[in-house]
Write a protein that holds these residues in place. Structure first.
Motif, PDB file in Angstrom:
ATOM      1  N   PHE A 156      36.605  71.918  23.204  1.00  0.00           N
ATOM      2  CA  PHE A 156      37.991  71.892  22.730  1.00  0.00           C
ATOM      3  C   PHE A 156      38.924  71.148  23.696  1.00  0.00           C
ATOM      4  CE2 PHE A 156      36.965  75.966  20.301  1.00  0.00           C
ATOM      5  CZ  PHE A 156      36.907  75.313  19.074  1.00  0.00           C
ATOM      6  N   GLY A 157      38.410  70.781  24.862  1.00  0.00           N
ATOM      7  CA  GLY A 157      39.241  70.090  25.838  1.00  0.00           C
ATOM      8  C   GLY A 157      40.158  71.008  26.618  1.00  0.00           C
ATOM      9  N   VAL A 158      39.827  72.300  26.681  1.00  0.00           N
ATOM     10  CA  VAL A 158      40.637  73.259  27.437  1.00  0.00           C
ATOM     11  C   VAL A 158      40.429  73.026  28.927  1.00  0.00           C
ATOM     12  CG1 VAL A 158      40.981  75.707  27.967  1.00  0.00           C
ATOM     13  CG2 VAL A 158      40.615  74.979  25.608  1.00  0.00           C
ATOM     14  N   LYS A 159      41.527  73.013  29.670  1.00  0.00           N
ATOM     15  CA  LYS A 159      41.482  72.746  31.110  1.00  0.00           C
ATOM     16  C   LYS A 159      41.969  73.961  31.896  1.00  0.00           C
ATOM     17  CE  LYS A 159      40.542  68.367  30.266  1.00  0.00           C
ATOM     18  NZ  LYS A 159      39.187  67.816  30.477  1.00  0.00           N
ATOM     19  N   ASP A 160      41.746  73.874  33.207  1.00  0.00           N
ATOM     20  CA  ASP A 160      42.324  74.835  34.162  1.00  0.00           C
ATOM     21  C   ASP A 160      41.972  76.293  33.849  1.00  0.00           C
ATOM     22  OD1 ASP A 160      43.571  72.660  35.457  1.00  0.00           O
ATOM     23  OD2 ASP A 160      45.258  72.777  34.071  1.00  0.00           O
ATOM     24  N   LEU A 161      40.740  76.523  33.461  1.00  0.00           N
ATOM     25  CA  LEU A 161      40.241  77.889  33.279  1.00  0.00           C
ATOM     26  C   LEU A 161      39.490  78.310  34.530  1.00  0.00           C
ATOM     27  CD1 LEU A 161      38.724  78.174  29.686  1.00  0.00           C
ATOM     28  CD2 LEU A 161      40.735  79.346  30.563  1.00  0.00           C
ATOM     29  N   SER A 162      39.628  79.553  34.919  1.00  0.00           N
ATOM     30  CA  SER A 162      38.837  80.072  36.023  1.00  0.00           C
ATOM     31  C   SER A 162      37.919  81.165  35.504  1.00  0.00           C
ATOM     32  CB  SER A 162      39.741  80.620  37.130  1.00  0.00           C
ATOM     33  OG  SER A 162      40.582  81.644  36.634  1.00  0.00           O
ATOM     34  N   LEU A 163      36.680  81.113  35.911  1.00  0.00           N
ATOM     35  CA  LEU A 163      35.697  82.135  35.556  1.00  0.00           C
ATOM     36  C   LEU A 163      35.594  83.129  36.700  1.00  0.00           C
ATOM     37  CD1 LEU A 163      33.321  83.432  34.027  1.00  0.00           C
ATOM     38  CD2 LEU A 163      31.837  81.650  35.012  1.00  0.00           C
ATOM     39  N   GLU A 164      35.858  84.396  36.393  1.00  0.00           N
ATOM     40  CA  GLU A 164      35.741  85.460  37.387  1.00  0.00           C
ATOM     41  C   GLU A 164      34.625  86.405  36.962  1.00  0.00           C
ATOM     42  OE1 GLU A 164      39.548  87.318  37.895  1.00  0.00           O
ATOM     43  OE2 GLU A 164      40.488  85.486  38.669  1.00  0.00           O
ATOM     44  N   ILE A 165      33.715  86.703  37.897  1.00  0.00           N
ATOM     45  CA  ILE A 165      32.575  87.554  37.585  1.00  0.00           C
ATOM     46  C   ILE A 165      32.488  88.709  38.577  1.00  0.00           C
ATOM     47  CG2 ILE A 165      31.297  85.601  36.606  1.00  0.00           C
ATOM     48  CD1 ILE A 165      29.567  85.574  39.137  1.00  0.00           C
ATOM     49  N   ASN A 166      31.789  89.735  38.156  1.00  0.00           N
ATOM     50  CA  ASN A 166      31.574  90.909  39.006  1.00  0.00           C
ATOM     51  C   ASN A 166      30.310  91.613  38.525  1.00  0.00           C
ATOM     52  OD1 ASN A 166      32.110  92.821  41.013  1.00  0.00           O
ATOM     53  ND2 ASN A 166      33.371  94.081  39.659  1.00  0.00           N
ATOM     54  N   SER A 167      29.808  92.519  39.316  1.00  0.00           N
ATOM     55  CA  SER A 167      28.755  93.432  38.871  1.00  0.00           C
ATOM     56  C   SER A 167      29.256  94.854  39.058  1.00  0.00           C
ATOM     57  CB  SER A 167      27.458  93.233  39.671  1.00  0.00           C
ATOM     58  OG  SER A 167      26.496  94.196  39.272  1.00  0.00           O
ATOM     59  N   ILE A 168      29.160  95.645  37.994  1.00  0.00           N
ATOM     60  CA  ILE A 168      29.581  97.052  38.103  1.00  0.00           C
ATOM     61  C   ILE A 168      28.376  97.988  38.168  1.00  0.00           C
ATOM     62  CG2 ILE A 168      31.842  96.693  37.069  1.00  0.00           C
ATOM     63  CD1 ILE A 168      30.722  97.700  34.428  1.00  0.00           C
ATOM     64  N   GLY A 320      48.139  71.097  24.780  1.00  0.00           N
ATOM     65  CA  GLY A 320      48.140  69.859  24.013  1.00  0.00           C
ATOM     66  C   GLY A 320      46.758  69.388  23.604  1.00  0.00           C
ATOM     67  N   CYS A 321      45.827  70.314  23.400  1.00  0.00           N
ATOM     68  CA  CYS A 321      44.484  69.935  22.955  1.00  0.00           C
ATOM     69  C   CYS A 321      44.555  69.326  21.556  1.00  0.00           C
ATOM     70  CB  CYS A 321      43.561  71.159  22.939  1.00  0.00           C
ATOM     71  SG  CYS A 321      43.244  71.872  24.559  1.00  0.00           S
ATOM     72  N   GLU A 322      43.643  68.428  21.276  1.00  0.00           N
ATOM     73  CA  GLU A 322      43.662  67.732  19.994  1.00  0.00           C
ATOM     74  C   GLU A 322      43.062  68.593  18.886  1.00  0.00           C
ATOM     75  OE1 GLU A 322      41.888  63.904  20.112  1.00  0.00           O
ATOM     76  OE2 GLU A 322      43.269  63.109  21.625  1.00  0.00           O
ATOM     77  N   PHE A 323      43.704  68.537  17.725  1.00  0.00           N
ATOM     78  CA  PHE A 323      43.175  69.134  16.500  1.00  0.00           C
ATOM     79  C   PHE A 323      42.968  68.018  15.489  1.00  0.00           C
ATOM     80  CE2 PHE A 323      45.379  72.677  18.469  1.00  0.00           C
ATOM     81  CZ  PHE A 323      44.547  73.754  18.222  1.00  0.00           C
ATOM     82  N   PRO A 324      42.007  68.166  14.598  1.00  0.00           N
ATOM     83  CA  PRO A 324      41.897  67.172  13.532  1.00  0.00           C
ATOM     84  C   PRO A 324      43.115  67.256  12.626  1.00  0.00           C
ATOM     85  CG  PRO A 324      40.490  69.072  13.075  1.00  0.00           C
ATOM     86  CD  PRO A 324      41.023  69.259  14.464  1.00  0.00           C
ATOM     87  N   GLU A 325      43.390  66.185  11.904  1.00  0.00           N
ATOM     88  CA  GLU A 325      44.507  66.221  10.966  1.00  0.00           C
ATOM     89  C   GLU A 325      44.241  67.217   9.858  1.00  0.00           C
ATOM     90  OE1 GLU A 325      45.569  62.500   9.289  1.00  0.00           O
ATOM     91  OE2 GLU A 325      46.046  61.559  11.210  1.00  0.00           O
ATOM     92  N   ASP A 326      45.319  67.807   9.354  1.00  0.00           N
ATOM     93  CA  ASP A 326      45.198  68.669   8.183  1.00  0.00           C
ATOM     94  C   ASP A 326      44.696  67.826   7.014  1.00  0.00           C
ATOM     95  OD1 ASP A 326      45.331  70.800   6.491  1.00  0.00           O
ATOM     96  OD2 ASP A 326      47.519  70.945   6.458  1.00  0.00           O
ATOM     97  N   SER A 327      43.925  68.438   6.132  1.00  0.00           N
ATOM     98  CA  SER A 327      43.386  67.698   4.994  1.00  0.00           C
ATOM     99  C   SER A 327      44.511  67.252   4.057  1.00  0.00           C
ATOM    100  CB  SER A 327      42.386  68.563   4.223  1.00  0.00           C
ATOM    101  OG  SER A 327      43.018  69.729   3.720  1.00  0.00           O
ATOM    102  N   ARG A 328      44.334  66.079   3.451  1.00  0.00           N
ATOM    103  CA  ARG A 328      45.301  65.544   2.497  1.00  0.00           C
ATOM    104  C   ARG A 328      44.580  65.208   1.201  1.00  0.00           C
ATOM    105  NH1 ARG A 328      47.688  60.394   4.341  1.00  0.00           N
ATOM    106  NH2 ARG A 328      45.698  59.978   5.376  1.00  0.00           N
ATOM    107  N   PRO A 329      45.276  65.276   0.073  1.00  0.00           N
ATOM    108  CA  PRO A 329      44.625  64.897  -1.183  1.00  0.00           C
ATOM    109  C   PRO A 329      44.173  63.445  -1.146  1.00  0.00           C
ATOM    110  CG  PRO A 329      46.738  66.003  -1.605  1.00  0.00           C
ATOM    111  CD  PRO A 329      46.669  65.718  -0.136  1.00  0.00           C
ATOM    112  N   ASP A 330      42.985  63.184  -1.655  1.00  0.00           N
ATOM    113  CA  ASP A 330      42.532  61.800  -1.752  1.00  0.00           C
ATOM    114  C   ASP A 330      43.372  61.033  -2.766  1.00  0.00           C
ATOM    115  OD1 ASP A 330      40.219  61.762   0.050  1.00  0.00           O
ATOM    116  OD2 ASP A 330      39.360  63.200  -1.338  1.00  0.00           O
ATOM    117  N   LEU A 331      43.721  61.712  -3.864  1.00  0.00           N
ATOM    118  CA  LEU A 331      44.418  61.018  -4.949  1.00  0.00           C
ATOM    119  C   LEU A 331      45.446  61.930  -5.592  1.00  0.00           C
ATOM    120  CD1 LEU A 331      44.561  58.527  -6.929  1.00  0.00           C
ATOM    121  CD2 LEU A 331      42.905  59.779  -8.352  1.00  0.00           C
TER     122      LEU A 331
END
Length: 448
Positions: A156-168, A320-331
């Protein structure tokens, strides 16, 4: 005129102008999960309340404060699902998937219900993408579902995520940790909220997950679970980290993560973003090796995660991730008069049968109003049908973007439309360095 009622607080309508983004996300996450071997499962929106009390844990905030629970007409206690794992685990047992080759990998997109304070991306009715992997104790599986989650964000082009892990830890080493927590919190008992004072004897680890600022402050210097892990749990956690490094997945060990549900053991994790407010977790999960046994099955080590669709959408929009355009009628067919309307219905049926979207006016508007409607719909092409076009069997197909018009025979309209639209897609291509007249190649009419 006043509305009879409004949407219930904490719920949200997703309008036709917005829903394409949800559909895009849902299709993409299922597509990514399938590449990792996950197949979709669908479970009921409500279950017996006991499933969540036993699975999620009766000392959790979810069970104590947030579930939508009611008695049905048969006097049975029923709960709208607050999360997806318990229902998937129940289905795994009841349907006999537990007798199939393990591990069983399932995924779902489901609605969930929790009575909590609505806020950005967090609603009382929310939607969740989840994966569950039943029947493996390998740390390789822990790393794989983290890889799956990261792949989704990357796609999806998501940026600046941090993964935090632990063991309980496991029940064996957690007992010593619980004893240390009881000793720590007992000397501070008077400062805890009523709920946490009740948890002190039953499940002191839940105090670490309390949302009260006072309890959070008290818990700041509490014992750390990593100091109490048994050798097996330590080794498992080290193996998980080794596999993550092998995949170049960056992570931070956060010993404060305990997760809010009782079924978790060993690995727990959260993907965190600073782009959507204070509660920035957009995906969370971990291992739950005792859940299947708790629900009446054989010991079946398992793991999974949940990803909030609304929170993911909010994150993508904020970045500001890109989404496809909404569908439009062909005709769009603008029909004037009874004969033209009958012809429009005939053409639309053929167009739709061949996989095109085709719209015509349902309100008897004039030509100008119909064309305004076509513009509002974003139709790619339009034709105007009147008595002359029906009599001659010829109409002009207009490209609404370029304004170009092409004569086209009504008797072979669908194939003619296909050729013209294909020509539009290919007109900028070259063969052996030379431009090609695709109009003449397909025998199209003259453009006016």
């Amino acid at each position: 005129m006043a509305l009879i009622t409004k949407a219930i607080k904490g719920t949200k309508d997703v309008l036709p102008s917005e829903v394409y983004k949800n559909q895009y996300i849902e299709a993409k996450v299922l597509e990514t999960a399938e590449k990792y071997g996950y197949k979709e499962i669908r479970t009921p929106v409500f279950e017996h309340t006991e499933l969540f009390k036993r699975g999620v844990g009766d000392t959790t905030d979810v069970v104590q404060k947030e579930m939508y629970t009611f008695d049905d007409k048969g006097g049975r206690s029923i709960t709208l699902r607050p999360e997806g794992t318990a229902g998937a685990a129940r289905s795994f047992l009841e349907s006999g998937l537990c007798n199939e080759t393990l591990p069983q990998k399932v995924c779902y997109i489901t609605s969930c219900y929790r009575y909590e304070k609505p806020q950005a991306g967090r609603l009382r009715e929310f939607h969740q993408f989840g994966v569950e992997c039943f029947g493996t104790q390998s740390p390789l599986a822990d790393a794989e579902i983290l890889s799956l989650a990261k792949s989704i964000f990357d796609n999806f082009g998501v940026k600046d995520l941090s993964l935090e892990i632990n063991s309980i830890g496991c029940p064996k080493c957690r007992k010593e940790f619980h004893d240390a927590l009881r000793e720590y919190f007992s000397s501070r008992k008077d400062g805890l909220c009523d709920t946490c004072r009740d948890r002190l004897d039953r499940n002191p680890m839940r105090i670490l997950d309390c949302k009260s600022p006072v309890c959070s402050e008290i818990a700041k210097d509490a014992p750390v679970v990593l100091d109490y892990l048994c050798d097996e749990c330590k080794e498992h956690f080290e193996e998980v980290k080794k596999y993550l490094r092998a995949e170049n997945i960056e992570f931070t060990v956060n010993p404060k993560i305990v997760r809010g549900l009782d079924y978790y053991t060993k690995t727990v994790f959260e993907f965190i973003s600073d782009s959507i407010g204070a509660q920035g977790a957009v995906c969370a999960g971990g291992r739950y090796d005792g859940l299947i046994e708790e629900l009446g099955g054989q010991k079946t080590p398992s793991l999974g995660f949940g990803m909030g669709i609304e929170r993911l959408l909010l994150l993508m929009e904020s970045q500001g991730c890109e989404f496809p355009e909404d569908s439009r009628p062909d005709l769009f067919i603008a029909a004037l008069g009874d004969k033209a309307t009958l012809k429009a219905v005939e053409i639309a049926k053929d167009m739709r049968g061949e996989g095109f979207s085709c719209i015509y006016d349902l309100n008897g508007r004039g030509l100008r109003a119909q064309m305004k409607y076509a513009n509002k719909l974003g139709a790619k092409f339009t034709i105007v049908l009147g008595d002359n076009e029906v009599s001659s069997g010829i109409a002009k197909l207009k490209n609404m973007e370029s304004g170009e018009e092409t004569e086209i025979a009504l008797a072979t309209f669908v194939s003619g439309y296909y050729n013209i639209t294909l020509s539009e897609q290919l007109k900028d291509l070259e063969i052996n360095g030379e431009s090609v007249d695709f109009g003449s190649l397909f025998g199209l009419g003259d453009k006016k």
